[in-house]
Motif scaffolding. Structure first.
Motif, PDB file in Angstrom:
ATOM      1  N   LYS A  20       0.735  -1.183   0.010  1.00 36.72           N
ATOM      2  CA  LYS A  20      -0.062   0.040  -0.084  1.00 36.72           C
ATOM      3  C   LYS A  20       0.932   1.286   0.187  1.00 36.72           C
ATOM      4  N   GLY A  23      -0.507   8.640   0.402  1.00 34.45           N
ATOM      5  CA  GLY A  23      -0.803   9.955  -0.569  1.00 34.45           C
ATOM      6  C   GLY A  23       0.813  10.701  -0.920  1.00 34.45           C
ATOM      7  N   THR A  24       1.794  10.549   0.216  1.00 37.52           N
ATOM      8  CA  THR A  24       2.992  11.260   0.028  1.00 37.52           C
ATOM      9  C   THR A  24       3.833  10.228  -1.028  1.00 37.52           C
ATOM     10  N   ASP A 224      -4.908   1.854   4.096  1.00 37.15           N
ATOM     11  CA  ASP A 224      -4.175   1.068   5.093  1.00 37.15           C
ATOM     12  C   ASP A 224      -5.281  -0.170   5.331  1.00 37.15           C
ATOM     13  N   TRP A 242       3.380   1.430   2.645  1.00 32.47           N
ATOM     14  CA  TRP A 242       4.824   2.338   2.318  1.00 32.47           C
ATOM     15  C   TRP A 242       4.365   3.774   2.444  1.00 32.47           C
ATOM     16  N   THR A 243       5.123   4.324   3.374  1.00 33.32           N
ATOM     17  CA  THR A 243       4.695   5.767   3.924  1.00 33.32           C
ATOM     18  C   THR A 243       5.890   6.597   3.846  1.00 33.32           C
ATOM     19  N   ASP A 244       5.638   7.983   4.579  1.00 33.62           N
ATOM     20  CA  ASP A 244       6.877   8.853   4.632  1.00 33.62           C
ATOM     21  C   ASP A 244       7.672   8.786   5.544  1.00 33.62           C
ATOM     22  N   VAL A 245       7.570   7.967   6.651  1.00 33.08           N
ATOM     23  CA  VAL A 245       8.678   7.927   7.851  1.00 33.08           C
ATOM     24  C   VAL A 245       9.180   6.487   7.928  1.00 33.08           C
ATOM     25  N   ILE A 248       6.983   2.586  12.305  1.00 31.72           N
ATOM     26  CA  ILE A 248       6.235   2.920  13.226  1.00 31.72           C
ATOM     27  C   ILE A 248       7.320   3.692  14.407  1.00 31.72           C
ATOM     28  N   MET A 249       7.064   4.680  15.048  1.00 37.25           N
ATOM     29  CA  MET A 249       8.354   5.273  15.866  1.00 37.25           C
ATOM     30  C   MET A 249       7.468   5.514  17.288  1.00 37.25           C
ATOM     31  N   THR A 251       7.215   7.714  19.145  1.00 34.33           N
ATOM     32  CA  THR A 251       5.990   9.088  19.004  1.00 34.33           C
ATOM     33  C   THR A 251       6.134   9.709  17.606  1.00 34.33           C
ATOM     34  N   ASP A 252       5.129  10.276  17.342  1.00 31.38           N
ATOM     35  CA  ASP A 252       4.993  10.991  15.950  1.00 31.38           C
ATOM     36  C   ASP A 252       6.428  12.019  15.904  1.00 31.38           C
ATOM     37  N   PRO A 253       7.273  11.663  14.969  1.00 31.04           N
ATOM     38  CA  PRO A 253       8.419  12.450  14.729  1.00 31.04           C
ATOM     39  C   PRO A 253       8.032  13.864  14.392  1.00 31.04           C
ATOM     40  N   LYS A 254       6.610  14.284  14.209  1.00 28.74           N
ATOM     41  CA  LYS A 254       6.333  15.645  13.901  1.00 28.74           C
ATOM     42  C   LYS A 254       6.216  16.328  15.246  1.00 28.74           C
ATOM     43  N   THR A 278      -2.273   6.908  16.701  1.00 32.51           N
ATOM     44  CA  THR A 278      -0.900   6.981  15.681  1.00 32.51           C
ATOM     45  C   THR A 278      -1.434   6.844  13.930  1.00 32.51           C
ATOM     46  N   VAL A 280      -0.003   6.637  11.531  1.00 30.55           N
ATOM     47  CA  VAL A 280       0.736   5.835  10.461  1.00 30.55           C
ATOM     48  C   VAL A 280      -0.130   4.628  10.141  1.00 30.55           C
TER      49      VAL A 280
HETATM   50  P1  ADP Z   1       0.306   7.778   4.424  1.00 28.27           P
HETATM   51  O1  ADP Z   1      -0.291   8.989   3.493  1.00 28.27           O
HETATM   52  O2  ADP Z   1       1.467   7.108   3.983  1.00 28.27           O
HETATM   53  O3  ADP Z   1      -0.940   7.050   4.891  1.00 28.27           O
HETATM   54  P2  ADP Z   1       0.035   9.170   6.830  1.00 28.27           P
HETATM   55  O4  ADP Z   1       0.060  10.639   6.737  1.00 28.27           O
HETATM   56  O5  ADP Z   1      -1.378   8.647   7.052  1.00 28.27           O
HETATM   57  O6  ADP Z   1       0.657   8.625   5.766  1.00 28.27           O
HETATM   58  O7  ADP Z   1       0.949   8.708   8.373  1.00 28.27           O
HETATM   59  C1  ADP Z   1       2.140   9.073   8.381  1.00 28.27           C
HETATM   60  C2  ADP Z   1       2.399  10.083   9.142  1.00 28.27           C
HETATM   61  O8  ADP Z   1       1.977   9.366  10.596  1.00 28.27           O
HETATM   62  C3  ADP Z   1       3.696  10.376   9.506  1.00 28.27           C
HETATM   63  O9  ADP Z   1       4.127  11.359   8.653  1.00 28.27           O
HETATM   64  C4  ADP Z   1       3.970  11.005  10.972  1.00 28.27           C
HETATM   65  O10 ADP Z   1       3.817  12.299  11.202  1.00 28.27           O
HETATM   66  C5  ADP Z   1       2.394  10.283  11.671  1.00 28.27           C
HETATM   67  N1  ADP Z   1       2.663   9.539  12.547  1.00 28.27           N
HETATM   68  C6  ADP Z   1       1.903   9.650  13.801  1.00 28.27           C
HETATM   69  N2  ADP Z   1       2.396   8.935  14.865  1.00 28.27           N
HETATM   70  C7  ADP Z   1       3.490   8.033  14.478  1.00 28.27           C
HETATM   71  C8  ADP Z   1       4.298   6.944  14.943  1.00 28.27           C
HETATM   72  N3  ADP Z   1       4.280   6.834  16.358  1.00 28.27           N
HETATM   73  N4  ADP Z   1       5.365   6.695  14.146  1.00 28.27           N
HETATM   74  C9  ADP Z   1       5.259   6.900  12.615  1.00 28.27           C
HETATM   75  N5  ADP Z   1       4.517   7.901  12.326  1.00 28.27           N
HETATM   76  C10 ADP Z   1       3.546   8.492  13.038  1.00 28.27           C
END
Ligand code: ADP
Ligand code: ASP
Ligand code: MG
Length: 481
Positions: A20, A23-24, A224, A242-245, A248-249, A251-254, A278, A280
């Protein structure tokens, strides 16, 4: 579904990998080039590709729908035209003349349908959830056609599959649930033959339809979940998100730049994280994967060689607290009942919330009061009206639920006291440790999310001692678990 059926499907599709792309990961020409490279690297494993709408498109469609329903058709059409131009430019950069004319014909047809929907919204002056599902789904219709053509152009034998004809749901618009039997049967009928002839099926995520063919969606971020539905139906060997981080981290890296990748975690832990905000992973993703025991990998499409996070039935992150999540836009609802809270009241309150499709997150009760958390205040005035005479309803907006997740949190009471101490100077409410073995959560003002998450992250994931190298330059560890 019987064990016998499951076994026979498993034998057929053992090597299928469902991939999968969010969007990014399809947002522009370089993202699509990376996607092609990633799919190419999986051709030996019979890939099925599920794509989200291009980044920001779903929000723009919503904005266009709201504008049309408010009578501003001109601005609605302008938004849709900018979406059209973006897709056409992208098609132009990815596809040769022959492929372009076929794709252009398909996109034009769909954009005409979209414009006609906006005209209808202007006339009816309302955007209900049913029309909203129809409207928002166009993003995935466009992106899946575009990605299919880009893959073909790169020499991959891709085939577009309309997810709306395979994923069948109930009519709970805005957040529909699959009708599993029909969905599995249709996916097997339409996707498996393509795989058997060496094709790469490409489906739009997020979109589905009722058994009568009315468009539905699986809720925001639902691609997802689509991928997990497809994976479960085909008994895939692996599901890749497949995403932009990098995975799973912690916490949210943002929210916190110290966040680290969690290498392995269990289905249960990941499901708790997704449930508590979360972003992601869509909260419903893990259930089908868990049911069919399909490992889920969360990977960065910008760094395809990274290890990402592997989610398995019996994995452990290795930390007492595996991650900290924050769910924003939470409203705290207080329900006061002079007669006292009893089972009769609980039943009526739940029935009314359910009737208005307002899902409840956390609940606490006292003698005359119930405290609930909800993710949207839209339905609350109507719910308050329905409960008039039974109970009085008040709510406060702009709250956030911060949650710590960990397999053994419950067995370590000191975690709760450390959390309390860390946020003791903030206006913290609804502190819950009870309902789940694996979580501790509390409510704060939305403006305090970043600060509270950073403080807790510093406590539960302290920077490890820097390692000195030869030149005396130090580098910090940056992996968790
Ligand atoms: P996609 O468009 O690939 O579905 P999302 O924007 O839905 O991506 O999810 C990815 C985003 O989730 C990341 O850019 C990140 O900011 C956010 N995020 C929130 N919590 C977490 C976490 N614990 N680990 C990784 N990413 C996280
Ligand atoms: N495009 C949809 C959304 O933005 C679904 C998804 O991205 O998963 O919510
Ligand atoms: Mg997402």
């Amino acid at each position: 579904m019987s064990g016998v059926q499951r076994q026979s499907r498993f034998e057929r599709s053992d090597d299928v990998v469902v991939m999968k792309f969010g969007g990014t990961s399809v947002e522009d020409a370089s993202a699509i080039r990376r996607l092609i490279g990633i799919v190419q690297s999986r051709l030996g494993s019979r890939p099925v590709v599920v794509v989200s709408a291009l980044a920001r498109v779903t929000d723009q469609l919503l904005e266009a729908g709201n504008a049309a329903a408010a009578g501003h058709l001109g601005s609605a059409l302008a938004i849709v035209r900018s979406i059209y131009v973006r897709h056409e430019q992208l098609a132009d950069s990815q596809v040769d003349e022959h492929g372009y004319s076929a794709l252009d014909g398909e996109l034009r047809g769909e954009f005409r349908e979209l414009e006609s929907l906006l005209h209808d919204l202007e006339t009816s002056r309302q955007l209900d959830l049913k029309s909203q599902d129809h409207l928002l789904g166009f993003g995935e219709c466009f992106s899946s056609r575009l990605v299919k053509e880009a893959l073909c152009q790169a020499g991959i034998s891709a085939a577009h599959v309309d997810a709306r004809s395979c994923i069948v749901t109930d009519a709970r618009h805005g957040q529909a649930s699959p009708v599993w039997d029909v969905t599995e049967q249709r996916l097997q009928e339409r996707v498996s033959p393509l795989l058997e002839t060496g094709r790469v099926p490409v489906l739009g995520g997020f979109i589905a339809s009722t058994c009568d063919g009315v468009p539905t969606t699986l809720g925001r971020g639902g691609s997802d979940f689509s991928a997990a539905i497809v994976g479960a139906a085909l008994c895939a060997a692996r599901l890749e998100i497949w995403t932009d981080v990098d995975g799973i981290m912690t916490t949210d890296p943002k929210l916190c730049s110290d966040a680290r990748v969690i290498r392995k975690m269990s289905f249960d832990e990941a499901a708790q994280l997704a449930h508590f905000g979360t972003k992601v992973l869509h909260p419903a993703t893990l259930a089908p994967a868990m049911r069919e025991n399909i490992p889920v990998h969360v990977l960065n499409s910008r760094r395809p060689d990274g290890e990402g996070t592997e989610i398995l039935a019996r994995a452990k992150s290795g930390n007492l607290v595996s991650a900290i999540t924050a769910k924003r836009n939470v409203a705290a609802v207080e329900i006061e009942c002079a007669q006292g809270v009893d089972s009769e009241l609980l039943r009526s309150v739940y029935a009314v919330f359910d009737r208005h499709s307002c899902s409840v997150d956390v609940m606490a009760t006292s003698l005359r009061r119930m405290s609930l958390l909800v993710g949207s205040t839209t339905a609350l005035p109507a719910i308050a009206a329905d409960l008039r005479g039974v109970a009085e309803l008040r709510w406060e907006n702009h709250k956030a639920l911060v949650c710590l997740v960990g397999e053994t949190i419950r067995r370590h009471p000191d975690v709760a006291s450390r959390v309390f101490a860390a946020v003791s100077d903030m206006d913290v409410r609804v502190f819950c440790q009870g309902a789940s073995d694996r979580t501790i959560s509390f409510l704060v003002e939305e403006s305090k999310v970043e600060e509270s998450v950073q403080r807790l992250h510093g406590i539960f994931f302290p920077q490890r001692e820097p390692v000195r190298d030869w030149g005396g330059i130090s580098s910090a560890f940056c992996q968790a678990g």
